[in-house]
Design a protein around this motif. Structure first.
Motif, mmCIF file in Angstrom:
data_model
loop_
_atom_site.group_PDB
_atom_site.id
_atom_site.type_symbol
_atom_site.label_atom_id
_atom_site.label_comp_id
_atom_site.label_asym_id
_atom_site.label_seq_id
_atom_site.Cartn_x
_atom_site.Cartn_y
_atom_site.Cartn_z
ATOM 1 N N LEU A 16 -33.283 -10.443 11.373
ATOM 2 C CA LEU A 16 -33.464 -10.318 12.814
ATOM 3 C C LEU A 16 -33.166 -11.604 13.566
ATOM 4 O O LEU A 16 -32.812 -11.567 14.737
ATOM 5 C CB LEU A 16 -34.916 -9.897 13.118
ATOM 6 N N LYS A 17 -33.342 -12.750 12.915
ATOM 7 C CA LYS A 17 -33.175 -14.042 13.591
ATOM 8 C C LYS A 17 -32.235 -14.933 12.801
ATOM 9 O O LYS A 17 -32.156 -14.849 11.588
ATOM 10 C CB LYS A 17 -34.527 -14.758 13.685
ATOM 11 N N GLY A 18 -31.542 -15.809 13.511
ATOM 12 C CA GLY A 18 -30.692 -16.786 12.842
ATOM 13 C C GLY A 18 -29.231 -16.381 12.875
ATOM 14 O O GLY A 18 -28.848 -15.385 13.479
ATOM 15 N N ARG A 19 -28.426 -17.174 12.200
ATOM 16 C CA ARG A 19 -26.981 -16.983 12.201
ATOM 17 C C ARG A 19 -26.582 -15.618 11.644
ATOM 18 O O ARG A 19 -25.572 -15.048 12.027
ATOM 19 C CB ARG A 19 -26.345 -18.084 11.354
ATOM 20 N N ASP A 20 -27.361 -15.112 10.689
ATOM 21 C CA ASP A 20 -27.021 -13.848 10.032
ATOM 22 C C ASP A 20 -27.705 -12.643 10.665
ATOM 23 O O ASP A 20 -27.791 -11.584 10.042
ATOM 24 C CB ASP A 20 -27.393 -13.923 8.540
ATOM 25 N N ALA A 21 -28.222 -12.792 11.881
ATOM 26 C CA ALA A 21 -28.935 -11.690 12.539
ATOM 27 C C ALA A 21 -28.078 -10.437 12.555
ATOM 28 O O ALA A 21 -26.878 -10.487 12.827
ATOM 29 C CB ALA A 21 -29.323 -12.089 13.955
ATOM 30 N N GLY A 22 -28.711 -9.301 12.232
ATOM 31 C CA GLY A 22 -28.002 -8.032 12.204
ATOM 32 C C GLY A 22 -27.437 -7.685 10.833
ATOM 33 O O GLY A 22 -27.059 -6.553 10.584
ATOM 34 N N GLN A 23 -27.404 -8.661 9.931
ATOM 35 C CA GLN A 23 -26.900 -8.423 8.578
ATOM 36 C C GLN A 23 -28.034 -7.904 7.688
ATOM 37 O O GLN A 23 -29.202 -8.082 7.989
ATOM 38 C CB GLN A 23 -26.376 -9.731 7.964
ATOM 39 N N TYR A 24 -27.633 -7.321 6.568
ATOM 40 C CA TYR A 24 -28.608 -6.885 5.568
ATOM 41 C C TYR A 24 -28.509 -7.807 4.363
ATOM 42 O O TYR A 24 -27.440 -8.325 4.052
ATOM 43 C CB TYR A 24 -28.343 -5.444 5.137
ATOM 44 N N ALA A 25 -29.637 -8.003 3.699
ATOM 45 C CA ALA A 25 -29.664 -8.816 2.487
ATOM 46 C C ALA A 25 -30.747 -8.256 1.568
ATOM 47 O O ALA A 25 -31.480 -7.345 1.941
ATOM 48 C CB ALA A 25 -29.952 -10.276 2.827
ATOM 49 N N SER A 29 -36.537 -13.331 -4.325
ATOM 50 C CA SER A 29 -37.832 -13.823 -4.792
ATOM 51 C C SER A 29 -38.765 -14.024 -3.605
ATOM 52 O O SER A 29 -38.325 -14.097 -2.456
ATOM 53 C CB SER A 29 -37.693 -15.124 -5.596
ATOM 54 N N ILE A 30 -40.049 -14.096 -3.927
ATOM 55 C CA ILE A 30 -41.079 -14.263 -2.906
ATOM 56 C C ILE A 30 -41.633 -15.677 -3.039
ATOM 57 O O ILE A 30 -42.058 -16.072 -4.125
ATOM 58 C CB ILE A 30 -42.240 -13.253 -3.122
ATOM 59 N N GLU A 31 -41.590 -16.435 -1.949
ATOM 60 C CA GLU A 31 -42.120 -17.801 -1.961
ATOM 61 C C GLU A 31 -43.649 -17.759 -1.839
ATOM 62 O O GLU A 31 -44.373 -18.257 -2.672
ATOM 63 C CB GLU A 31 -41.498 -18.579 -0.797
ATOM 64 N N ASP A 32 -44.120 -17.151 -0.759
ATOM 65 C CA ASP A 32 -45.557 -16.989 -0.517
ATOM 66 C C ASP A 32 -45.712 -15.876 0.511
ATOM 67 O O ASP A 32 -44.774 -15.105 0.716
ATOM 68 C CB ASP A 32 -46.202 -18.309 -0.050
ATOM 69 N N SER A 33 -46.841 -15.790 1.174
ATOM 70 C CA SER A 33 -47.046 -14.676 2.096
ATOM 71 C C SER A 33 -46.174 -14.777 3.344
ATOM 72 O O SER A 33 -45.992 -13.794 4.050
ATOM 73 C CB SER A 33 -48.527 -14.603 2.496
ATOM 74 N N ARG A 34 -45.603 -15.964 3.612
ATOM 75 C CA ARG A 34 -44.810 -16.143 4.827
ATOM 76 C C ARG A 34 -43.315 -16.254 4.591
ATOM 77 O O ARG A 34 -42.528 -16.048 5.508
ATOM 78 C CB ARG A 34 -45.288 -17.379 5.596
ATOM 79 N N PHE A 35 -42.909 -16.621 3.397
ATOM 80 C CA PHE A 35 -41.486 -16.860 3.154
ATOM 81 C C PHE A 35 -40.976 -16.104 1.930
ATOM 82 O O PHE A 35 -41.681 -15.972 0.938
ATOM 83 C CB PHE A 35 -41.218 -18.355 2.950
ATOM 84 N N ASN A 53 -38.373 -16.785 6.921
ATOM 85 C CA ASN A 53 -39.704 -16.407 7.361
ATOM 86 C C ASN A 53 -39.748 -14.875 7.418
ATOM 87 O O ASN A 53 -38.842 -14.252 7.979
ATOM 88 C CB ASN A 53 -39.933 -17.000 8.759
ATOM 89 N N VAL A 54 -40.787 -14.270 6.852
ATOM 90 C CA VAL A 54 -40.847 -12.805 6.817
ATOM 91 C C VAL A 54 -40.888 -12.211 8.229
ATOM 92 O O VAL A 54 -40.504 -11.064 8.430
ATOM 93 C CB VAL A 54 -42.043 -12.289 5.982
ATOM 94 N N LEU A 55 -41.337 -12.994 9.204
ATOM 95 C CA LEU A 55 -41.376 -12.493 10.581
ATOM 96 C C LEU A 55 -39.973 -12.300 11.145
ATOM 97 O O LEU A 55 -39.788 -11.604 12.144
ATOM 98 C CB LEU A 55 -42.157 -13.458 11.481
ATOM 99 N N HIS A 56 -38.972 -12.934 10.519
ATOM 100 C CA HIS A 56 -37.597 -12.831 10.993
ATOM 101 C C HIS A 56 -36.822 -11.749 10.259
ATOM 102 O O HIS A 56 -35.604 -11.655 10.400
ATOM 103 C CB HIS A 56 -36.881 -14.173 10.847
ATOM 104 N N LEU A 57 -37.528 -10.947 9.472
ATOM 105 C CA LEU A 57 -36.887 -9.900 8.692
ATOM 106 C C LEU A 57 -37.507 -8.550 9.021
ATOM 107 O O LEU A 57 -38.695 -8.463 9.308
ATOM 108 C CB LEU A 57 -37.078 -10.171 7.195
ATOM 109 N N GLU A 58 -36.683 -7.531 8.960
ATOM 110 C CA GLU A 58 -37.182 -6.161 9.127
ATOM 111 C C GLU A 58 -37.025 -5.465 7.780
ATOM 112 O O GLU A 58 -35.911 -5.130 7.370
ATOM 113 C CB GLU A 58 -36.353 -5.450 10.192
ATOM 114 N N PRO A 59 -38.150 -5.248 7.079
ATOM 115 C CA PRO A 59 -38.050 -4.625 5.750
ATOM 116 C C PRO A 59 -37.529 -3.197 5.875
ATOM 117 O O PRO A 59 -37.915 -2.473 6.780
ATOM 118 C CB PRO A 59 -39.499 -4.609 5.243
ATOM 119 N N GLN A 60 -36.640 -2.818 4.982
ATOM 120 C CA GLN A 60 -36.142 -1.449 4.923
ATOM 121 C C GLN A 60 -36.905 -0.730 3.814
ATOM 122 O O GLN A 60 -37.456 -1.356 2.915
ATOM 123 C CB GLN A 60 -34.637 -1.450 4.627
ATOM 124 N N ALA A 61 -36.915 0.575 3.877
ATOM 125 C CA ALA A 61 -37.678 1.360 2.894
ATOM 126 C C ALA A 61 -37.037 1.310 1.506
ATOM 127 O O ALA A 61 -37.679 1.606 0.513
ATOM 128 C CB ALA A 61 -37.798 2.802 3.370
#
Length: 101
Positions: A16-25, A29-35, A53-61
């Protein structure tokens, strides 16, 4: 956005945020509860995974069993597998959008 969704390796996310906004990835790996670390196998290779940051991502099902299995077996996943998983998800999603699901 609802942060109650537990993120996990192999899960596809929309950036959702940053240079790659709108892309899927894919979460590699999981860093911690925030990253988390994400890669798409194309612009962002597995060895150069991006910390997001997980707040900058939209999890897909969708969670890719191929990526999960690969990470469990060898602790890594090939870039071609990441590209394949992302491109298949995007094409399935666009088909679903056209159907109006």
């Amino acid at each position: 956005m609802n942060q109650e969704i537990m993120l996990q390796p192999g899960q596809i996310v929309k950036i959702l945020k940053g240079r790659d906004a709108g892309q899927y990835a894919v979460i590699v790996s999981i860093e911690d509860s925030r990253f988390v670390w994400i890669a798409d196998g194309d612009k962002r290779k597995f060895d150069g995974a991006k910390k997001k940051n997980v707040l900058h991502l939209e999890p897909q099902a969708h969670i890719s069993s191929e990526v999960v299995n690969s990470l469990q077996e060898s602790g890594r996943v090939t870039n071609s597998k990441l590209r394949f998983v992302v491109s298949r998800f995007v094409s399935d999603k666009s088909k679903a959008d056209q159907k109006g699901d």
